[in-house]
Design a protein around this motif. Structure first.
Motif, PDB file in Angstrom:
ATOM      1  N   ILE A  53       0.844  -1.204   0.000  1.00 17.25           N
ATOM      2  CA  ILE A  53       0.000   0.000   0.000  1.00 17.25           C
ATOM      3  C   ILE A  53       0.874   1.248   0.000  1.00 17.25           C
ATOM      4  O   ILE A  53       0.529   2.260  -0.615  1.00 17.25           O
ATOM      5  N   GLY A  54       2.030   1.174   0.661  1.00 16.06           N
ATOM      6  CA  GLY A  54       2.914   2.329   0.743  1.00 16.06           C
ATOM      7  C   GLY A  54       3.395   2.820  -0.598  1.00 16.06           C
ATOM      8  O   GLY A  54       3.781   3.986  -0.727  1.00 16.06           O
ATOM      9  N   PHE A  55       3.374   1.965  -1.630  1.00 15.73           N
ATOM     10  CA  PHE A  55       3.827   2.373  -2.959  1.00 15.73           C
ATOM     11  C   PHE A  55       2.666   2.509  -3.952  1.00 15.73           C
ATOM     12  O   PHE A  55       2.896   2.588  -5.156  1.00 15.73           O
ATOM     13  N   CYS A  56       1.443   2.543  -3.443  1.00 13.76           N
ATOM     14  CA  CYS A  56       0.281   2.744  -4.316  1.00 13.76           C
ATOM     15  C   CYS A  56       0.107   4.223  -4.643  1.00 13.76           C
ATOM     16  O   CYS A  56       0.418   5.093  -3.829  1.00 13.76           O
ATOM     17  N   THR A  57      -0.421   4.498  -5.827  1.00 11.57           N
ATOM     18  CA  THR A  57      -0.748   5.868  -6.200  1.00 11.57           C
ATOM     19  C   THR A  57      -2.027   6.303  -5.494  1.00 11.57           C
ATOM     20  O   THR A  57      -2.716   5.485  -4.863  1.00 11.57           O
ATOM     21  N   LEU A  58      -2.353   7.588  -5.627  1.00  9.61           N
ATOM     22  CA  LEU A  58      -3.563   8.099  -4.981  1.00  9.61           C
ATOM     23  C   LEU A  58      -4.824   7.389  -5.483  1.00  9.61           C
ATOM     24  O   LEU A  58      -5.635   6.936  -4.663  1.00  9.61           O
ATOM     25  N   PRO A  59      -5.065   7.251  -6.808  1.00 10.24           N
ATOM     26  CA  PRO A  59      -6.287   6.552  -7.237  1.00 10.24           C
ATOM     27  C   PRO A  59      -6.302   5.086  -6.809  1.00 10.24           C
ATOM     28  O   PRO A  59      -7.378   4.541  -6.525  1.00 10.24           O
ATOM     29  N   GLN A  60      -5.142   4.433  -6.760  1.00 14.78           N
ATOM     30  CA  GLN A  60      -5.114   3.043  -6.290  1.00 14.78           C
ATOM     31  C   GLN A  60      -5.493   2.968  -4.817  1.00 14.78           C
ATOM     32  O   GLN A  60      -6.259   2.086  -4.408  1.00 14.78           O
ATOM     33  N   ALA A 114      -9.570   0.392 -14.851  1.00 19.46           N
ATOM     34  CA  ALA A 114      -8.134   0.250 -15.106  1.00 19.46           C
ATOM     35  C   ALA A 114      -7.343   0.214 -13.795  1.00 19.46           C
ATOM     36  O   ALA A 114      -6.370  -0.538 -13.659  1.00 19.46           O
ATOM     37  N   VAL A 115      -7.761   1.026 -12.821  1.00 16.96           N
ATOM     38  CA  VAL A 115      -7.066   1.043 -11.528  1.00 16.96           C
ATOM     39  C   VAL A 115      -7.211  -0.304 -10.826  1.00 16.96           C
ATOM     40  O   VAL A 115      -6.238  -0.833 -10.263  1.00 16.96           O
ATOM     41  N   LEU A 116      -8.400  -0.884 -10.848  1.00 19.12           N
ATOM     42  CA  LEU A 116      -8.593  -2.193 -10.220  1.00 19.12           C
ATOM     43  C   LEU A 116      -7.758  -3.264 -10.918  1.00 19.12           C
ATOM     44  O   LEU A 116      -7.226  -4.177 -10.271  1.00 19.12           O
ATOM     45  N   ASP A 117      -7.632  -3.167 -12.243  1.00 22.37           N
ATOM     46  CA  ASP A 117      -6.783  -4.122 -12.972  1.00 22.37           C
ATOM     47  C   ASP A 117      -5.315  -3.969 -12.556  1.00 22.37           C
ATOM     48  O   ASP A 117      -4.597  -4.964 -12.398  1.00 22.37           O
ATOM     49  N   LEU A 472       8.553  23.803  -5.709  1.00 20.44           N
ATOM     50  CA  LEU A 472       8.186  22.785  -4.728  1.00 20.44           C
ATOM     51  C   LEU A 472       6.689  22.469  -4.698  1.00 20.44           C
ATOM     52  O   LEU A 472       6.318  21.312  -4.504  1.00 20.44           O
ATOM     53  N   PRO A 473       5.779  23.457  -4.872  1.00 20.45           N
ATOM     54  CA  PRO A 473       4.356  23.113  -4.811  1.00 20.45           C
ATOM     55  C   PRO A 473       3.968  22.016  -5.807  1.00 20.45           C
ATOM     56  O   PRO A 473       3.225  21.092  -5.455  1.00 20.45           O
ATOM     57  N   TYR A 474       4.461  22.116  -7.046  1.00 20.65           N
ATOM     58  CA  TYR A 474       4.156  21.057  -8.018  1.00 20.65           C
ATOM     59  C   TYR A 474       4.759  19.727  -7.590  1.00 20.65           C
ATOM     60  O   TYR A 474       4.101  18.675  -7.635  1.00 20.65           O
ATOM     61  N   LEU A 475       6.035  19.749  -7.193  1.00 19.30           N
ATOM     62  CA  LEU A 475       6.708  18.509  -6.820  1.00 19.30           C
ATOM     63  C   LEU A 475       6.016  17.832  -5.643  1.00 19.30           C
ATOM     64  O   LEU A 475       5.856  16.605  -5.623  1.00 19.30           O
ATOM     65  N   ILE A 476       5.590  18.630  -4.656  1.00 13.90           N
ATOM     66  CA  ILE A 476       4.922  18.060  -3.483  1.00 13.90           C
ATOM     67  C   ILE A 476       3.568  17.477  -3.877  1.00 13.90           C
ATOM     68  O   ILE A 476       3.211  16.357  -3.473  1.00 13.90           O
ATOM     69  N   ALA A 477       2.797  18.229  -4.679  1.00 10.92           N
ATOM     70  CA  ALA A 477       1.472  17.744  -5.087  1.00 10.92           C
ATOM     71  C   ALA A 477       1.581  16.475  -5.929  1.00 10.92           C
ATOM     72  O   ALA A 477       0.849  15.504  -5.724  1.00 10.92           O
ATOM     73  N   ARG A 478       2.514  16.480  -6.868  1.00 13.63           N
ATOM     74  CA  ARG A 478       2.676  15.308  -7.736  1.00 13.63           C
ATOM     75  C   ARG A 478       3.217  14.113  -6.942  1.00 13.63           C
ATOM     76  O   ARG A 478       2.788  12.967  -7.155  1.00 13.63           O
ATOM     77  N   ALA A 479       4.143  14.369  -6.035  1.00 14.50           N
ATOM     78  CA  ALA A 479       4.685  13.283  -5.215  1.00 14.50           C
ATOM     79  C   ALA A 479       3.591  12.663  -4.350  1.00 14.50           C
ATOM     80  O   ALA A 479       3.529  11.436  -4.199  1.00 14.50           O
ATOM     81  N   ASN A 480       2.722  13.482  -3.791  1.00 12.25           N
ATOM     82  CA  ASN A 480       1.633  12.953  -2.976  1.00 12.25           C
ATOM     83  C   ASN A 480       0.634  12.162  -3.810  1.00 12.25           C
ATOM     84  O   ASN A 480      -0.033  11.267  -3.288  1.00 12.25           O
ATOM     85  N   TRP A 481       0.511  12.480  -5.084  1.00  8.70           N
ATOM     86  CA  TRP A 481      -0.363  11.683  -5.949  1.00  8.70           C
ATOM     87  C   TRP A 481       0.264  10.318  -6.208  1.00  8.70           C
ATOM     88  O   TRP A 481      -0.419   9.293  -6.207  1.00  8.70           O
TER      89      TRP A 481
END
Length: 720
Positions: A53-60, A114-117, A472-481
């Protein structure tokens, strides 16, 4: 058939390489492979589920949370990992999960499928993969409450409000005055659970209030606010009351006054009831963000990124080499309280010509890469001594792996260092303890370091080719996704991780380098924990020019190597000159002091000229030849002799006799002048040996004055 047996059957359809990658993603490696049955049992363990779970994306993560939430409503909640539950007994209809994520939006429904797959390939959606969704027990326990849907209004009102607050809500909503709290609460709940009445209430609200509520619902239904204040004391009282001064935000105050936002139980946290969220959305939906944040428009060009990365890698390799050499020559000491001595850290940093922060970074990585290791020599017990021995002094010493590391080509020396950096749970250049002095060799135990590192590389990989970003705002937002459960919320740590990546040539000019993409691929596949070196060595070899075996010597007493020098060339030039600069080329400068240093280590002037001529691209310039020859002529014209003391006598015959006397052989007497002998023993031992041999010496001090010794006379102190 049980979930485990279904999983074994599914794993049997995978190739050995695919099984190895699944095992690596779970954080394990195996030289001899693993059977599908053993792998299935491993994947169903709770700690493995949490690691995946720690390496899942936000939609996953959102899809897993939605599945767990539906299962909790259908089958009840699980309160702990101790439940011996077969995940198949908590399966839920796939269509119900898709409805909760996407509603009637066909585009979102396709994204949810697609996310469930994808989750099925990650073994977080378990077989059989059909009309139902089955997830591990660890998902049910850890994610059921993170779906982003608020609790029912009745539950929140009962748990966190007293009667005055409930009556106040009823009055604001225009409900008839109730005699009891229960009557008032029933009226409030009846309104909040009626979607038409909620929408009518919002129609009269300012547009900013509707936008604010919509934003809260789409981001998890909870928001921080100062709208409430609670009672202090122990045990804590969960009941809160409206703050007289309000929250400071008119939109939030409008919502809280009407119960559309209720206290959530934690300090300064409010929650939108699920009935209100359903009324606003028109259907029961959870937050679902299948698309990551897009890069900003003000990207920077990375036309010089390859050169910058090459210079960084070249500098890193030479800095680490010099740092390890300094540890080999004079091992730094470890503190009893942990970490490396600050004084020794400064010393090795000076020897390697790097900042202390960078020196600590290289020392930590080299230690984790097994190039350095703490070692303490045991303290020998003196004969007959029974007391407590002092604690042994631990030093940081190079290992045998360091000797093999020195023989590797320059492009391969950084592979174990970068491989270690990619997976080590620590950000060594980030020191969170304010007021404390940073030290090297701290225990790596940061749970967010690896996830943040991976997510930042993913964010940089999403940039268009030839572009970089420093925002940093973009990098933080994208990293959290990319990794919502594994990213730190500390901007200083994110900046430190990017700085470390630049030092290693993983990132340059705000963009991902060839080496950085190799690191990212290894983290994606899990091979960063099993066999990272081949891919890293290939990327580094492609980035760097071939190692150089020659240097260009100039009349200003400098030597220039265009690129990375081979180990033998670097060792020769480091012995005879000082490094001035590094990057695309490495520059050394010769001085009388550096040449003397080489001669002090045993080099001879003629042989040194021969060695330098052999690696020169052109004849050696005359100034350099003159410098070495001049230093060779003057070197050793005066000598410092080690001795314990000396014996002098005006009688040369007596001096010769003493030098030949066998009884004095243990003194190691050596004649350095017709009337002078030197002894390897100290003055008292020499005096005793001479007297035992039948001679009558006297003792002189440093000024030539005879020292008279008398027996000591001891007395008892007077009575008081």
């Amino acid at each position: 058939m049980s979930t485990e047996r279904h999983l074994v059957s599914w794993l049997k359809t995978k190739s050995p390489e695919e099984l190895r990658q699944i095992l690596a993603r779970a954080g394990f490696t195996s030289r001899n492979g693993i059977s599908p049955a053993d792998l299935a049992r491993l994947l169903l363990r709770h700690e493995v589920t949490l690691a995946l779970i720690g390496f899942c994306t936000l939609p996953q993560t959102q899809a897993l949370a939605a599945t767990a939430w539906v299962a909790a409503r259908r089958h009840g909640r699980l309160s702990g990992y101790w439940h011996g539950v077969d995940p198949a007994t908590r399966s839920v209809p796939r269509a119900e999960v898709i409805d909760l994520l996407a509603g009637a939006d066909q585009g979102l429904r396709a994204d949810a499928e697609a996310v469930l797959d994808d989750l099925a390939e990650l073994t977080l959606v378990l077989p059989p993969h059909g009309a139902h969704v089955t997830v591990p027990v660890g998902v049910h326990v850890s994610l059921a409450d993170t779906v982003g849907l608020g609790r029912p209004a009745a539950e929140l009102l009962t748990a966190f409000f007293n009667a005055p607050e409930v009556h106040r809500l009823a009055d604001t909503l225009g409900l008839p005055k109730a005699r009891t709290r229960d009557d008032a609460q029933r009226g409030v709940v009846a309104l909040l659970t009626d979607a038409d009445r909620v929408r009518a209430l919002l129609d009269d609200a300012p547009a900013s209030v509707r936008d604010h509520l919509d934003g809260i619902i789409k981001h998890g239904s909870q928001v921080l606010t100062h709208a409430y204040e609670g009672s202090l004391g122990y045990p804590p009282n969960p009941k809160v009351r409206f703050r007289d001064s309000g929250s400071g935000d008119p939109d939030t105050d409008w919502l809280t006054a009407r119960g559309l936002l209720l206290p959530a139980g934690a300090e300064d946290l409010a929650e939108v009831p699920i009935e209100v969220a359903t009324a606003v959305l028109g259907e029961l939906r959870v937050p679902f963000h299948p698309r990551p944040p897009q890069p900003p428009d003000d990207l920077i060009a990375t036309t010089r990124a390859d050169g910058s990365a090459q210079a960084a890698v070249t500098g890193a390799a030479s800095q680490i080499e010099r740092l390890l050499a300094a540890c080999a020559q004079q091992p730094p000491a470890l503190r009893k309280t942990g970490g490396l001595s600050v004084r020794d850290t400064k010393r090795v940093a000076k020897a390697a010509s790097v900042a202390e922060e960078v020196a600590r970074f290289w020392l930590d990585l080299a230690t984790q890469a097994q190039l350095l290791r703490p070692h303490a020599e045991p303290v020998e017990r003196p004969k007959g001594y029974r007391g407590r021995l002092p604690d042994p002094v631990a030093n940081l010493l190079p290992t045998k792996a360091y000797d093999r590391w020195l023989k590797r080509p320059p492009a391969e020396r950084l592979t174990p260092v970068i491989a270690t950096w990619a997976t080590i749970p620590a950000t060594y250049t980030y020191w969170p303890f304010t007021g404390e002095t940073p030290v090297a060799l701290t225990e790596p135990d940061d749970p967010y370091a690896v996830g943040t590192r991976y997510a930042l590389l993913e964010a940089l990989d999403a940039l268009p080719p030839g572009k970089g970003v420093t925002a940093l705002p973009y990098l933080i937002a994208r990293a959290n996704w990319h990794c919502p459960h594994g990213v730190t919320d500390t901007p200083e740590q994110i900046t430190a991780i990017l700085r470390e990546a630049e030092l290693l040539g993983v990132v340059a000019d705000g963009g991902l380098t060839q080496v950085g993409r190799a690191v990212l691929d290894l983290l994606r596949t899990g091979e960063a924990w099993s066999s990272p070196e081949p891919a890293l060595a290939s990327a580094l070899t492609a980035m760097l020019p071939p190692p150089q075996s020659s240097a260009f010597f100039q009349a200003d007493l400098t030597a220039v190597v265009r690129g990375i020098p081979i180990a033998s060339l670097a060792a020769l030039l480091d012995t005879t000159a000082d490094r001035e600069s590094e990057g695309h080329a490495v520059v050394w400068r010769f001085t009388p002091a550096t040449v003397r240093r080489a001669l002090d280590t045993g080099h001879e002037a003629d042989k040194l000229l021969t060695q330098l001529t052999a690696v020169a691209e052109a004849p050696l310039p005359q100034p350099l030849e003159y410098l070495i020859k001049d230093m060779g002529r003057t070197h050793g014209r005066m000598r410092v002799v080690r001795s314990g003391c000396c014996i002098r006598s005006d009688d040369e015959t007596l001096i010769d006799e003493l030098a030949r006397t066998r009884a004095l052989a243990k003194l190691g007497l050596r004649k350095i002048a017709p009337t002078v002998l030197i002894s390897s023993a100290d003055d008292q031992e020499t005096l005793t040996a001479l007297r035992n041999a039948g001679y009558t010496p006297t003792l002189e001090d440093e000024t030539g004055t005879t020292v008279i010794t008398r027996p000591a006379q001891h007395r008892a102190p007077a009575r008081r």
